[in-house]
Design a protein around this motif. Structure first.
Motif, PDB file in Angstrom:
ATOM      1  N   ALA A  81       1.270  -1.299   0.538  1.00  0.00           N
ATOM      2  CA  ALA A  81       0.402   0.052  -0.214  1.00  0.00           C
ATOM      3  C   ALA A  81       0.673   1.357  -0.021  1.00  0.00           C
ATOM      4  CB  ALA A  81      -1.022  -0.110   1.145  1.00  0.00           C
ATOM      5  N   ARG A  82       1.860   1.120   0.971  1.00  0.00           N
ATOM      6  CA  ARG A  82       2.101   2.135   0.584  1.00  0.00           C
ATOM      7  C   ARG A  82       3.706   2.629  -0.052  1.00  0.00           C
ATOM      8  NH1 ARG A  82       7.328   3.806   0.236  1.00  0.00           N
ATOM      9  NH2 ARG A  82       7.944   5.554   1.001  1.00  0.00           N
ATOM     10  N   ARG A  83       3.930   1.445  -0.754  1.00  0.00           N
ATOM     11  CA  ARG A  83       4.501   1.822  -2.434  1.00  0.00           C
ATOM     12  C   ARG A  83       3.288   2.124  -3.606  1.00  0.00           C
ATOM     13  NH1 ARG A  83       6.776  -2.363  -1.820  1.00  0.00           N
ATOM     14  NH2 ARG A  83       5.382  -4.098  -2.654  1.00  0.00           N
ATOM     15  N   GLU A  84       2.855   1.936  -3.535  1.00  0.00           N
ATOM     16  CA  GLU A  84       1.637   1.708  -4.538  1.00  0.00           C
ATOM     17  C   GLU A  84       0.960   3.912  -4.291  1.00  0.00           C
ATOM     18  OE1 GLU A  84      -3.504   1.410  -5.594  1.00  0.00           O
ATOM     19  OE2 GLU A  84      -2.552  -0.600  -4.875  1.00  0.00           O
ATOM     20  N   LEU A  85       0.527   4.157  -3.156  1.00  0.00           N
ATOM     21  CA  LEU A  85       0.567   5.515  -2.492  1.00  0.00           C
ATOM     22  C   LEU A  85       1.958   6.703  -3.629  1.00  0.00           C
ATOM     23  CD1 LEU A  85      -1.471   5.216   0.376  1.00  0.00           C
ATOM     24  CD2 LEU A  85      -1.875   5.675  -2.158  1.00  0.00           C
ATOM     25  N   ALA A  86       2.910   6.436  -2.690  1.00  0.00           N
ATOM     26  CA  ALA A  86       4.674   6.866  -2.985  1.00  0.00           C
ATOM     27  C   ALA A  86       4.390   6.366  -4.816  1.00  0.00           C
ATOM     28  CB  ALA A  86       5.405   5.760  -2.486  1.00  0.00           C
ATOM     29  N   ASP A  87       4.385   5.222  -5.662  1.00  0.00           N
ATOM     30  CA  ASP A  87       4.237   5.618  -7.043  1.00  0.00           C
ATOM     31  C   ASP A  87       3.385   6.976  -7.575  1.00  0.00           C
ATOM     32  OD1 ASP A  87       5.835   3.261  -7.028  1.00  0.00           O
ATOM     33  OD2 ASP A  87       4.900   1.949  -6.975  1.00  0.00           O
ATOM     34  N   ARG A  88       2.097   7.158  -6.652  1.00  0.00           N
ATOM     35  CA  ARG A  88       1.626   7.756  -7.204  1.00  0.00           C
ATOM     36  C   ARG A  88       1.370   9.622  -7.516  1.00  0.00           C
ATOM     37  NH1 ARG A  88      -4.994   6.131  -6.628  1.00  0.00           N
ATOM     38  NH2 ARG A  88      -4.805   3.960  -7.519  1.00  0.00           N
ATOM     39  N   GLY A  89       2.918   9.871  -6.129  1.00  0.00           N
ATOM     40  CA  GLY A  89       3.305  10.761  -6.057  1.00  0.00           C
ATOM     41  C   GLY A  89       3.557  11.533  -4.625  1.00  0.00           C
ATOM     42  N   LEU A  90       2.578  10.691  -3.665  1.00  0.00           N
ATOM     43  CA  LEU A  90       2.728  10.643  -2.149  1.00  0.00           C
ATOM     44  C   LEU A  90       3.278  10.912  -1.538  1.00  0.00           C
ATOM     45  CD1 LEU A  90      -0.129  11.387  -0.128  1.00  0.00           C
ATOM     46  CD2 LEU A  90      -0.005   8.904   0.366  1.00  0.00           C
ATOM     47  N   GLY A 123      -0.349  -4.040  14.226  1.00  0.00           N
ATOM     48  CA  GLY A 123       1.072  -3.745  14.368  1.00  0.00           C
ATOM     49  C   GLY A 123       1.579  -2.492  13.723  1.00  0.00           C
ATOM     50  N   SER A 124       1.361  -2.712  12.132  1.00  0.00           N
ATOM     51  CA  SER A 124       2.468  -1.736  11.460  1.00  0.00           C
ATOM     52  C   SER A 124       1.777  -0.021  10.570  1.00  0.00           C
ATOM     53  CB  SER A 124       2.538  -2.614   9.904  1.00  0.00           C
ATOM     54  OG  SER A 124       3.730  -3.656  10.931  1.00  0.00           O
ATOM     55  N   PHE A 125       2.353   0.596  10.409  1.00  0.00           N
ATOM     56  CA  PHE A 125       2.159   1.781  10.195  1.00  0.00           C
ATOM     57  C   PHE A 125       2.706   2.593   9.438  1.00  0.00           C
ATOM     58  CE2 PHE A 125       0.679   0.885  14.726  1.00  0.00           C
ATOM     59  CZ  PHE A 125      -0.314   0.657  14.580  1.00  0.00           C
ATOM     60  N   ALA A 126       1.819   3.581   8.522  1.00  0.00           N
ATOM     61  CA  ALA A 126       2.586   4.903   8.094  1.00  0.00           C
ATOM     62  C   ALA A 126       1.785   5.972   7.102  1.00  0.00           C
ATOM     63  CB  ALA A 126       3.044   4.382   6.160  1.00  0.00           C
ATOM     64  N   SER A 127       2.380   7.190   7.128  1.00  0.00           N
ATOM     65  CA  SER A 127       1.648   7.869   7.986  1.00  0.00           C
ATOM     66  C   SER A 127       1.912   9.088   6.674  1.00  0.00           C
ATOM     67  CB  SER A 127       1.532   8.420   9.443  1.00  0.00           C
ATOM     68  OG  SER A 127       2.979   9.321   9.120  1.00  0.00           O
ATOM     69  N   PHE A 128       1.172   9.900   6.374  1.00  0.00           N
ATOM     70  CA  PHE A 128       1.028  10.851   5.296  1.00  0.00           C
ATOM     71  C   PHE A 128       0.356  11.866   5.846  1.00  0.00           C
ATOM     72  CE2 PHE A 128      -2.486   8.486   3.840  1.00  0.00           C
ATOM     73  CZ  PHE A 128      -3.398   9.412   3.354  1.00  0.00           C
ATOM     74  N   THR A 129      -0.073  13.345   5.428  1.00  0.00           N
ATOM     75  CA  THR A 129      -0.664  14.327   5.394  1.00  0.00           C
ATOM     76  C   THR A 129      -1.647  14.771   4.189  1.00  0.00           C
ATOM     77  OG1 THR A 129       0.756  16.211   5.431  1.00  0.00           O
ATOM     78  CG2 THR A 129       0.317  15.397   7.282  1.00  0.00           C
ATOM     79  N   ASP A 130      -2.826  15.245   3.860  1.00  0.00           N
ATOM     80  CA  ASP A 130      -3.047  16.160   3.209  1.00  0.00           C
ATOM     81  C   ASP A 130      -2.365  17.123   2.962  1.00  0.00           C
ATOM     82  OD1 ASP A 130      -5.200  18.225   4.695  1.00  0.00           O
ATOM     83  OD2 ASP A 130      -6.497  17.215   4.077  1.00  0.00           O
ATOM     84  N   PRO A 131      -2.803  17.724   2.023  1.00  0.00           N
ATOM     85  CA  PRO A 131      -2.318  19.152   1.550  1.00  0.00           C
ATOM     86  C   PRO A 131      -2.696  20.485   2.580  1.00  0.00           C
ATOM     87  CG  PRO A 131      -3.050  18.428  -0.542  1.00  0.00           C
ATOM     88  CD  PRO A 131      -3.974  17.088   0.241  1.00  0.00           C
ATOM     89  N   ASP A 132      -3.278  20.283   3.435  1.00  0.00           N
ATOM     90  CA  ASP A 132      -3.982  21.175   4.414  1.00  0.00           C
ATOM     91  C   ASP A 132      -3.218  20.532   5.861  1.00  0.00           C
ATOM     92  OD1 ASP A 132      -5.235  23.620   3.886  1.00  0.00           O
ATOM     93  OD2 ASP A 132      -6.438  21.781   2.517  1.00  0.00           O
ATOM     94  N   GLY A 133      -2.756  19.321   5.762  1.00  0.00           N
ATOM     95  CA  GLY A 133      -2.136  18.900   6.897  1.00  0.00           C
ATOM     96  C   GLY A 133      -3.046  17.743   8.145  1.00  0.00           C
ATOM     97  N   ASN A 134      -3.907  17.923   7.417  1.00  0.00           N
ATOM     98  CA  ASN A 134      -4.838  16.641   7.884  1.00  0.00           C
ATOM     99  C   ASN A 134      -3.902  15.403   7.221  1.00  0.00           C
ATOM    100  OD1 ASN A 134      -7.586  18.232   8.319  1.00  0.00           O
ATOM    101  ND2 ASN A 134      -7.966  18.694   6.091  1.00  0.00           N
ATOM    102  N   GLY A 135      -3.909  14.282   9.159  1.00  0.00           N
ATOM    103  CA  GLY A 135      -3.185  13.537   9.179  1.00  0.00           C
ATOM    104  C   GLY A 135      -3.563  12.578   9.129  1.00  0.00           C
ATOM    105  N   TRP A 136      -3.423  11.772   8.472  1.00  0.00           N
ATOM    106  CA  TRP A 136      -3.422  10.425   7.952  1.00  0.00           C
ATOM    107  C   TRP A 136      -2.695   9.180   8.056  1.00  0.00           C
ATOM    108  CZ3 TRP A 136      -8.599   9.258   6.093  1.00  0.00           C
ATOM    109  CH2 TRP A 136      -9.260   9.734   5.550  1.00  0.00           C
ATOM    110  N   VAL A 137      -2.906   7.853   9.181  1.00  0.00           N
ATOM    111  CA  VAL A 137      -2.314   6.586   8.675  1.00  0.00           C
ATOM    112  C   VAL A 137      -2.724   5.436   8.607  1.00  0.00           C
ATOM    113  CG1 VAL A 137      -1.941   4.986  10.925  1.00  0.00           C
ATOM    114  CG2 VAL A 137      -1.284   7.318  11.072  1.00  0.00           C
TER     115      VAL A 137
END
Length: 148
Positions: A81-90, A123-137
């Motif tokens: 999932a992390r790889r797929e989202l990173a490939d989308r430029g996230l 037990g495993s996580f990765a995190s990101f934010t949207d353009p405004d800084g709303n935080g997702w895990v």
């Protein structure tokens, strides 16, 4: 009585930018975009496979844009999932787990690099934010606890 969480409202500063981020970078489905009148617009998007949607727009929240933190998207494989989202430029963190092995702590406290050593479900996580800084895990769940 069932109580189902079906909508989360996110405060954003630029509705078009947020809509595009969620639909194009994250692959959420665009369910609705209602420009009702000046100052009131409702956009609803839904993550793939989710029964809960996200509403963003103008005039839908008094909260400060970027103030929502800790929203979780559940995935079956954190690495994929992390790889797929990173490939989308996230811009997404590397996988991590918490020193307690229970849940991740706020901010970076207790954070250990890498997926959970045994890849324990929950037990495993990765995190990101949207353009405004709303935080997702992203949280990896491979086997649900009983009753879930």
């Amino acid at each position: 009585m069932d109580l189902k969480l079906e909508v989360v409202v996110l405060p954003v500063s630029d509705v078009d930018r947020a809509r595009d981020f969620y639909t194009e970078q994250l692959g959420f489905r665009l369910d609705a975009d209602f420009p009702v009148h000046d100052g009131y617009r409702v956009v609803q998007v839904t993550p793939p496979g989710s029964a809960c949607s996200v509403i963003l727009g103008d005039g839908v929240s008094d909260a400060r844009p970027g103030s929502v933190q800790g929203l979780h998207l559940i995935v079956s494989d954190i690495e994929e999932a992390r790889r797929e989202l990173a490939d989308r430029g996230l811009d997404i963190s590397a996988p991590f787990h918490d020193t307690t092995g229970i849940f991740h702590q706020a901010g970076g406290a207790g954070r250990v690099a890498g997926a959970h050593p045994e890849r324990a479900s929950y037990g495993s996580f990765a995190s990101f934010t949207d353009p405004d800084g709303n935080g997702w895990v992203l949280q990896e769940i491979t086997e649900r606890l009983p009753g879930r």
